[in-house]
Design a protein around this motif. Sequence first.
Motif, PDB file in Angstrom:
ATOM      1  N   THR A 158      -6.936   6.396   4.790  1.00  0.00           N
ATOM      2  CA  THR A 158      -8.393   6.236   4.766  1.00  0.00           C
ATOM      3  C   THR A 158      -9.133   7.550   5.016  1.00  0.00           C
ATOM      4  O   THR A 158     -10.338   7.638   4.752  1.00  0.00           O
ATOM      5  CB  THR A 158      -8.831   5.204   5.816  1.00  0.00           C
ATOM      6  OG1 THR A 158      -8.279   5.555   7.095  1.00  0.00           O
ATOM      7  CG2 THR A 158      -8.343   3.815   5.440  1.00  0.00           C
ATOM      8  N   GLU A 159      -8.446   8.568   5.537  1.00  0.00           N
ATOM      9  CA  GLU A 159      -9.105   9.848   5.806  1.00  0.00           C
ATOM     10  C   GLU A 159      -9.017  10.813   4.620  1.00  0.00           C
ATOM     11  O   GLU A 159      -9.534  11.926   4.688  1.00  0.00           O
ATOM     12  CB  GLU A 159      -8.500  10.499   7.056  1.00  0.00           C
ATOM     13  CG  GLU A 159      -8.804   9.745   8.347  1.00  0.00           C
ATOM     14  CD  GLU A 159      -8.329  10.489   9.574  1.00  0.00           C
ATOM     15  OE1 GLU A 159      -7.875  11.648   9.427  1.00  0.00           O
ATOM     16  OE2 GLU A 159      -8.404   9.911  10.679  1.00  0.00           O
ATOM     17  N   VAL A 160      -8.372  10.390   3.557  1.00  0.00           N
ATOM     18  CA  VAL A 160      -8.264  11.228   2.365  1.00  0.00           C
ATOM     19  C   VAL A 160      -9.529  11.071   1.525  1.00  0.00           C
ATOM     20  O   VAL A 160      -9.936   9.956   1.199  1.00  0.00           O
ATOM     21  CB  VAL A 160      -7.021  10.837   1.532  1.00  0.00           C
ATOM     22  CG1 VAL A 160      -6.964  11.648   0.227  1.00  0.00           C
ATOM     23  CG2 VAL A 160      -5.752  11.045   2.340  1.00  0.00           C
ATOM     24  N   THR A 161     -10.164  12.183   1.168  1.00  0.00           N
ATOM     25  CA  THR A 161     -11.392  12.139   0.362  1.00  0.00           C
ATOM     26  C   THR A 161     -11.175  12.573  -1.082  1.00  0.00           C
ATOM     27  O   THR A 161     -12.052  12.371  -1.924  1.00  0.00           O
ATOM     28  CB  THR A 161     -12.476  13.035   0.992  1.00  0.00           C
ATOM     29  OG1 THR A 161     -11.980  14.379   1.117  1.00  0.00           O
ATOM     30  CG2 THR A 161     -12.866  12.515   2.381  1.00  0.00           C
ATOM     31  N   VAL A 220       0.236   5.735   5.978  1.00  0.00           N
ATOM     32  CA  VAL A 220      -0.156   7.053   6.454  1.00  0.00           C
ATOM     33  C   VAL A 220       0.578   8.106   5.633  1.00  0.00           C
ATOM     34  O   VAL A 220       1.655   7.855   5.071  1.00  0.00           O
ATOM     35  CB  VAL A 220       0.160   7.239   7.949  1.00  0.00           C
ATOM     36  CG1 VAL A 220      -0.641   6.275   8.797  1.00  0.00           C
ATOM     37  CG2 VAL A 220       1.654   7.065   8.216  1.00  0.00           C
ATOM     38  N   LEU A 221      -0.024   9.286   5.552  1.00  0.00           N
ATOM     39  CA  LEU A 221       0.561  10.388   4.805  1.00  0.00           C
ATOM     40  C   LEU A 221       1.084  11.451   5.763  1.00  0.00           C
ATOM     41  O   LEU A 221       0.453  11.744   6.777  1.00  0.00           O
ATOM     42  CB  LEU A 221      -0.488  11.015   3.877  1.00  0.00           C
ATOM     43  CG  LEU A 221      -1.179  10.093   2.868  1.00  0.00           C
ATOM     44  CD1 LEU A 221      -2.172  10.900   2.033  1.00  0.00           C
ATOM     45  CD2 LEU A 221      -0.160   9.405   1.967  1.00  0.00           C
ATOM     46  N   GLY A 242       0.826  -1.209   0.000  1.00  0.00           N
ATOM     47  CA  GLY A 242       0.000   0.000   0.000  1.00  0.00           C
ATOM     48  C   GLY A 242       0.849   1.242   0.000  1.00  0.00           C
ATOM     49  O   GLY A 242       0.527   2.233  -0.662  1.00  0.00           O
ATOM     50  N   MET A 243       1.967   1.210   0.740  1.00  0.00           N
ATOM     51  CA  MET A 243       2.857   2.356   0.789  1.00  0.00           C
ATOM     52  C   MET A 243       3.457   2.618  -0.586  1.00  0.00           C
ATOM     53  O   MET A 243       3.606   3.768  -1.008  1.00  0.00           O
ATOM     54  CB  MET A 243       3.962   2.120   1.829  1.00  0.00           C
ATOM     55  CG  MET A 243       4.847   3.333   2.054  1.00  0.00           C
ATOM     56  SD  MET A 243       5.958   3.126   3.474  1.00  0.00           S
ATOM     57  CE  MET A 243       6.907   1.700   2.938  1.00  0.00           C
ATOM     58  N   ALA A 244       3.797   1.537  -1.319  1.00  0.00           N
ATOM     59  CA  ALA A 244       4.347   1.701  -2.661  1.00  0.00           C
ATOM     60  C   ALA A 244       3.324   2.334  -3.598  1.00  0.00           C
ATOM     61  O   ALA A 244       3.660   3.188  -4.421  1.00  0.00           O
ATOM     62  CB  ALA A 244       4.805   0.347  -3.202  1.00  0.00           C
ATOM     63  N   ALA A 302      -3.681  16.456  -0.985  1.00  0.00           N
ATOM     64  CA  ALA A 302      -4.720  15.564  -0.479  1.00  0.00           C
ATOM     65  C   ALA A 302      -5.742  16.371   0.316  1.00  0.00           C
ATOM     66  O   ALA A 302      -5.379  17.272   1.074  1.00  0.00           O
ATOM     67  CB  ALA A 302      -4.112  14.476   0.397  1.00  0.00           C
ATOM     68  N   ARG A 303      -7.016  16.022   0.140  1.00  0.00           N
ATOM     69  CA  ARG A 303      -8.071  16.711   0.897  1.00  0.00           C
ATOM     70  C   ARG A 303      -8.472  15.862   2.095  1.00  0.00           C
ATOM     71  O   ARG A 303      -8.854  14.705   1.952  1.00  0.00           O
ATOM     72  CB  ARG A 303      -9.300  16.948   0.010  1.00  0.00           C
ATOM     73  CG  ARG A 303     -10.351  17.850   0.664  1.00  0.00           C
ATOM     74  CD  ARG A 303     -11.517  18.087  -0.279  1.00  0.00           C
ATOM     75  NE  ARG A 303     -12.336  16.898  -0.419  1.00  0.00           N
ATOM     76  CZ  ARG A 303     -13.307  16.760  -1.340  1.00  0.00           C
ATOM     77  NH1 ARG A 303     -13.534  17.735  -2.206  1.00  0.00           N
ATOM     78  NH2 ARG A 303     -14.017  15.648  -1.397  1.00  0.00           N
ATOM     79  N   THR A 304      -8.358  16.448   3.280  1.00  0.00           N
ATOM     80  CA  THR A 304      -8.692  15.756   4.519  1.00  0.00           C
ATOM     81  C   THR A 304      -9.370  16.738   5.477  1.00  0.00           C
ATOM     82  O   THR A 304      -9.446  17.933   5.203  1.00  0.00           O
ATOM     83  CB  THR A 304      -7.424  15.203   5.212  1.00  0.00           C
ATOM     84  OG1 THR A 304      -6.696  16.290   5.788  1.00  0.00           O
ATOM     85  CG2 THR A 304      -6.541  14.451   4.229  1.00  0.00           C
ATOM     86  N   ASN A 305      -9.854  16.200   6.605  1.00  0.00           N
ATOM     87  CA  ASN A 305     -10.442  17.074   7.623  1.00  0.00           C
ATOM     88  C   ASN A 305      -9.444  17.387   8.739  1.00  0.00           C
ATOM     89  O   ASN A 305      -9.832  17.737   9.845  1.00  0.00           O
ATOM     90  CB  ASN A 305     -11.714  16.462   8.204  1.00  0.00           C
ATOM     91  CG  ASN A 305     -11.475  15.106   8.850  1.00  0.00           C
ATOM     92  OD1 ASN A 305     -10.340  14.714   9.115  1.00  0.00           O
ATOM     93  ND2 ASN A 305     -12.539  14.368   9.107  1.00  0.00           N
TER      94      ASN A 305
END
Length: 220
Positions: free
Chosen positions: A209-212, A197-198, A83-85, A95-98
Amino acid sequence: MEVTSATVPTTTSTVAETSTSEISSDFETFLKMLTVQMENQDPLNPVDSSDYAVQLATFSGVEQQVQTNDLLRSLAAQMGAGGMAQMAGWVGMEARTNAPVSFDGTPVELSTSPVALADSVELVVTDDRGSEVQRLAMSSTDTDVTWAGVTADGAPLPAGQYSIEVVSRLQGQEIGRTKAESYERVTEVQSNAGESVLVLASGTTIPVTEVTAVREPTTN
């Protein structure tokens, strides 16, 4: 499986003190324990052979579970690396996040989700200490809002991290509260406990998972 005097009635104290981790990881240790138990049992009250079978079957099940857990951990690590790759291509993207907004004096684009039935909606801004610094009225139909980050007299707020919530009310009663989302540049992708994670430009770390949404960097 924790082996105690209740599980192995006649096991010697030395055997009873064997740690659970040793029992779980070494099947030969268990067989030695079983042999010691047989050698030290009361000849006038021997342990029934069916009890031995139950102990053997139980330990075998525990050993298989330990091996299964090890396999799952290995698969999770491989999936995390994979997933990291895949996420590596997001480095340099926005990236759009809250996550809290990183304010440097430049107006910030926000994506909001007010409740459509609300008769009043406000943007509530708090600083990194949790203190409310601003409350701005907005329309319930607004989904894209620009937050200027200035006070009522036009002075800019101090640079820093700000959390922005959208509070929706109907007839004075709160009917919804959501976090506003904003874009920020991704600087790094990490693997944390098997999860990608970013790391954002502000230093904030968020799960993928929090990226929309993800977009190409905008130019001013």
